[in-house]
Design a protein around this motif. Structure first.
Motif: not given
Length: 422
Positions: A242, A80-81, A203, A74-77, A103, A55-57
């Motif tokens: 994005s 959600a964490s 985000v 935490r999600d970058t966009e 990141r 996963v990426e965050g």
């Protein structure tokens, strides 16, 4: 479990002991439930089937305790964490220690602690995402979207020559907003703006920009939409690359102008936008004309039009004067008089020809009359000859035809006489 044979009807007591437990959760009932430990064990078994996932965050919290490091990723966009747990052996593989805001990509394996029912994410590997990785990822996305045709020049919409209302998506009280509004208003004071202030990094940036874009695109009075942001690092400008935002801009019916960062900044939004401006100030200059320049152009156009009209009037006046100077217009009776003389001359010629023809024919008729008279029997009688006719009226040509006592009629020049053959 205790038996409930002694309970009064209507009371709720502990469920009766069962010799067999339900095989699935759907088969459980209030009378035949699962023990809590069984649910916990089944959840653990189900979760352990999930394979390790990359996963990426973005790391927003980091806490080192003895041999374990606890992180919040935490999600970058999106909002959600997850809380992660990484042993020091995993963290030791990093060349540089992680800091909040980094990141990363991490390989996670979910685990459930049966005793407490707590879900944890064990980190088996974690790697920071460097600038080179981000650039390579953006390039792959750029090529993929390019192959779909989202960046083709023939799908870009032309901007209106003079937009009456401009939709502006920008940061809250940002310099980009002030630059666009100030410069556009200086160039064309009558222009109006419909501003949507959103997050331009972090985000929430992508979702808020997409929401503002949908609102402005749905308004029929908005002629063009400008997405503006000042300069920043590659990580700060990532929301404008994005994929979701790129596809939303490609699907918009209103022309979109990208004004992100400085000249050197090239997020993917620049590729899909109908017009790419190097800076927010450049966007303001390119979406509205300069009123002073337009007034100057109008003045030059009016002067040119005046010269053309004057030239046309002068040429046509000279042409009219030349036409009026021609004899047919200066003395129109001359043409009629010359034609009248022609008619008179032709009429006299016709009369002369007719008179001459009559005289010739009269002479010819007189000559013919003389010939006719010279050949007529009367003329012969006038010269002393006589015509002798038999009783039946036939001409006597042979004396043998006149027997004795035959009565004859003798025609002379004047009158006739009767005779009898002796």
């Amino acid at each position: 479990m205790n038996h409930n044979h002694g309970l009064v009807h209507g009371e709720v007591g502990p469920p009766a002991a069962k010799t067999t437990l339900p095989a699935t959760a759907m088969e459980t009932t209030a009378e035949n439930p699962w023990p809590l430990r069984m649910l916990s064990q089944k959840l653990k078994t189900h979760i352990e089937r999930v394979p390790p996932t990359w996963v990426e965050g973005q790391v927003i919290e980091l806490n080192r305790r003895n041999s374990v490091t606890y992180l919040t990723l935490r999600d970058t966009e999106a909002e959600a964490s997850f809380s992660l747990m990484a042993f020091n052996s995993v963290m030791a593989r990093l060349e540089l220690p992680l800091e909040p805001g980094s990141r990363v990509v991490a390989q996670l394996k979910p685990e459930l602690y049966v005793k407490t029912g707590r879900l944890s994410m064990q980190t088996r590997d974690i790697r920071p995402v460097g600038l080179g990785d981000l650039l390579a990822r953006l390039e792959r996305l750029r090529q993929a979207l390019g192959r779909e045709g989202l960046f083709d020049a023939d799908r870009k919409k032309p901007l209106p020559m003079l937009p009456h209302r401009i939709g502006l998506i920008t940061g809250r009280d940002s310099d980009a907003k002030k630059d666009v509004i100030r410069n556009a208003s200086l160039r064309w004071p009558a222009v109006a703006f419909e501003v949507r202030e959103v997050a331009v990094q972090g985000v929430n940036a992508v979702s808020q920009v997409m929401k503002a874009l949908a609102e402005l695109d749905g308004r029929p009075d908005v002629d063009v939409i400008v997405i503006a942001r000042g300069g920043g690092s590659l990580e700060d400008l990532l929301p404008f690359s994005s994929e979701d935002l790129i596809r939303a801009v490609a699907a918009a019916a209103t022309p979109v102008v990208s004004a992100i960062g400085h000249e050197a900044d090239r997020p993917l939004l620049d590729e899909v936008a109908d017009l790419r401006a190097s800076t927010p100030t450049d966007a303001a200059k390119r979406i509205v004309p300069d009123v002073n320049e337009e007034l100057t152009r109008i003045g030059r156009a009016r002067q040119m039009l005046d010269r053309r009209v004057d030239h046309l009037i002068r040429v046509e006046s000279e042409r009219l004067a030349a036409l009026r100077s021609r004899p047919v217009l200066s003395a129109p009776a001359t043409m009629v008089a010359s034609r009248a003389e022609d008619i008179t001359r032709l009429t006299q010629r016709a009369r002369n020809c007719m008179t001459s023809a009559l005289h010739r024919d009269a002479d010819r008729v007189g000559h013919l009359k003389a010939q006719v008279r010279a050949l007529s029997p009367q003329n012969t009688l006038d010269r002393g000859y006589a015509v002798v006719q038999l009783p039946d009226g036939s001409i006597l040509r042979d004396s043998a035809d006149a027997a004795p006592d035959t009565r004859l009629r003798i025609r002379v020049a004047v009158g006739e006489v009767a005779a009898k053959v002796i």
